[in-house]
Design a protein around this motif. Sequence first.
Motif, PDB file in Angstrom:
ATOM      1  N   ALA A 227      11.756  -7.541   6.102  1.00 40.95           N
ATOM      2  CA  ALA A 227      11.678  -8.645   6.911  1.00 40.95           C
ATOM      3  C   ALA A 227      12.851  -8.788   7.534  1.00 40.95           C
ATOM      4  CB  ALA A 227      11.507  -9.906   5.981  1.00 40.95           C
TER       5      ALA A 227
ATOM      6  N   PHE B 129       5.617 -11.968   5.465  1.00 41.49           N
ATOM      7  CA  PHE B 129       4.429 -12.440   6.217  1.00 41.49           C
ATOM      8  C   PHE B 129       4.136 -13.880   5.744  1.00 41.49           C
ATOM      9  CE2 PHE B 129      -0.248 -11.372   7.002  1.00 41.49           C
ATOM     10  CZ  PHE B 129      -0.480 -12.477   8.061  1.00 41.49           C
TER      11      PHE B 129
ATOM     12  N   ALA C   8       7.506  -8.309  -3.140  1.00 39.46           N
ATOM     13  CA  ALA C   8       6.871  -7.161  -3.644  1.00 39.46           C
ATOM     14  C   ALA C   8       6.497  -5.915  -2.552  1.00 39.46           C
ATOM     15  CB  ALA C   8       5.319  -7.260  -4.092  1.00 39.46           C
ATOM     16  N   LEU C   9       6.532  -4.870  -3.045  1.00 38.36           N
ATOM     17  CA  LEU C   9       6.248  -3.710  -1.986  1.00 38.36           C
ATOM     18  C   LEU C   9       4.679  -3.702  -1.977  1.00 38.36           C
ATOM     19  CD1 LEU C   9       8.804  -1.093  -2.738  1.00 38.36           C
ATOM     20  CD2 LEU C   9       8.900  -2.779  -0.950  1.00 38.36           C
ATOM     21  N   LYS C  10       4.074  -3.520  -0.796  1.00 34.07           N
ATOM     22  CA  LYS C  10       2.586  -3.560  -0.638  1.00 34.07           C
ATOM     23  C   LYS C  10       2.012  -2.756  -0.044  1.00 34.07           C
ATOM     24  CE  LYS C  10       2.475  -6.171   3.666  1.00 34.07           C
ATOM     25  NZ  LYS C  10       1.989  -7.118   4.420  1.00 34.07           N
TER      26      LYS C  10
END
Length: 334
Positions: free
Chosen positions: A36, A11, A81-83
């Motif tokens: 993504a 994003f 990163a994982l978020k």
Amino acid sequence: MRVLVTGGAGFIGSHTVVSLIEAGHEPVIVDNLVNAKRSVVARIGRITGHEPELVEADVRDLDAMEKVLQSGYDACIHFAALKAVGESVEKPLLYYDNNVGGTFALLEALSGAEVKTFVFSSSATVYGDPDPATLPLLESSPIGAATNPYGWSKIMMEQILRDVQVSDPEWSISLLRYFNPVGAHQSGLLGEDPSGIPNNLMPYVAKVASGELSKVKVFGNDYPTPDGTGVRDFVHVADLADGHVAALEKRAGEQGVFTYNLGTGEGHSVLEVIAAYERQSGKPIPYEIVGRRAGDVASNWASVEKARLELDWQTTRDLDDMCADSWRWQQNSH
Ligand code: NAD
Ligand code: WQD
């Protein structure tokens, strides 16, 4: 500058790649596509007239990072990163491995390749639960205790980066603390596409406006805020993207650690967001007040003076722009 952009298909990364190209830089994306789609690259090409290179690789893979870096770079912007806050509570080891472990491997590869200008995606989550009397948050405000492993991974990585810069002063490290990034590219070609039911407010509101979800659950109206609902500093993702270019251009090669809040400096409540989205979409957005969500803070918003003075960066898009662009993306992505 030739810039390695980890997580550049995501994003915020994809919007930053657009801003980099438009500013005359040459971004190369590294992304493992865990959150993504490859098609983002063609969309960036449609917007800018230049399709960036995408290397499909995991930043934890040291060999792959060393190989990518052989082609020569001036800087790295590290988004990968994982978020998902809730998932990080369920899977802390995954989050620490991906976010902290990924940063280790990347830093090692960058150091070996003598690429020491580094821009890091940090988060307002590092401030924890601030005392409302102390708002707006300054970069010098105390770093709080995170309420989840995702937040801790950002606090840890900031500390690791400060330590790395002390050990080798040649590093130029910008820590960019984003507040609440929302909105989408004005073209309607790039935006946030969370899988499943969105956790974050604006993507959820978008799906209520489009009729995919029936109503917004407002998590609490008994906070010490003007209308009782949570207050956040929502910032348009395109403004945020420009903040990365500003940090890169102002700080590249300058030794030190530079910390900046990236927000608008204004707080908006959950109910204000719903009202703005109704205005911009022209759709009714039903909501119901439910209990507070665990781990939520009452309010936070940024002081953005430091970024304005030192980076010559400030936001140009307001809450209505964020909702209008989110809505355009929501309609285009279905
Ligand atoms: P995103 O999920 O859209 O983008 C992250 C990208 O990183 C994805 O494209 C994903 O496929 C990729 N990725 C994840 N792990 C990877 C790995 N090990 N190797 C290679 N690629 C990997 O998220 P976003 O919202 O664009 O966030 C970007 C950065 O900004 C993250 O570091 C996030 O923690 C930070 N941030 C986000 C927000 C927010 O609200 N969106 C707020 C503050 C900070
Ligand atoms: C905003 C407000 C909710 C959903 C998160 C992460 C943070 C950062 C940004 C990465 C709050 C309310 C929400 C809903 C609601 N990410 N809300 N109904 O929690 O401020 O920040 O994203 O670094 O670390 O925690 O953003 O959009 O989830 O919530 O009432 O369905 O909207 O309670 O007041 P948050 P959010």
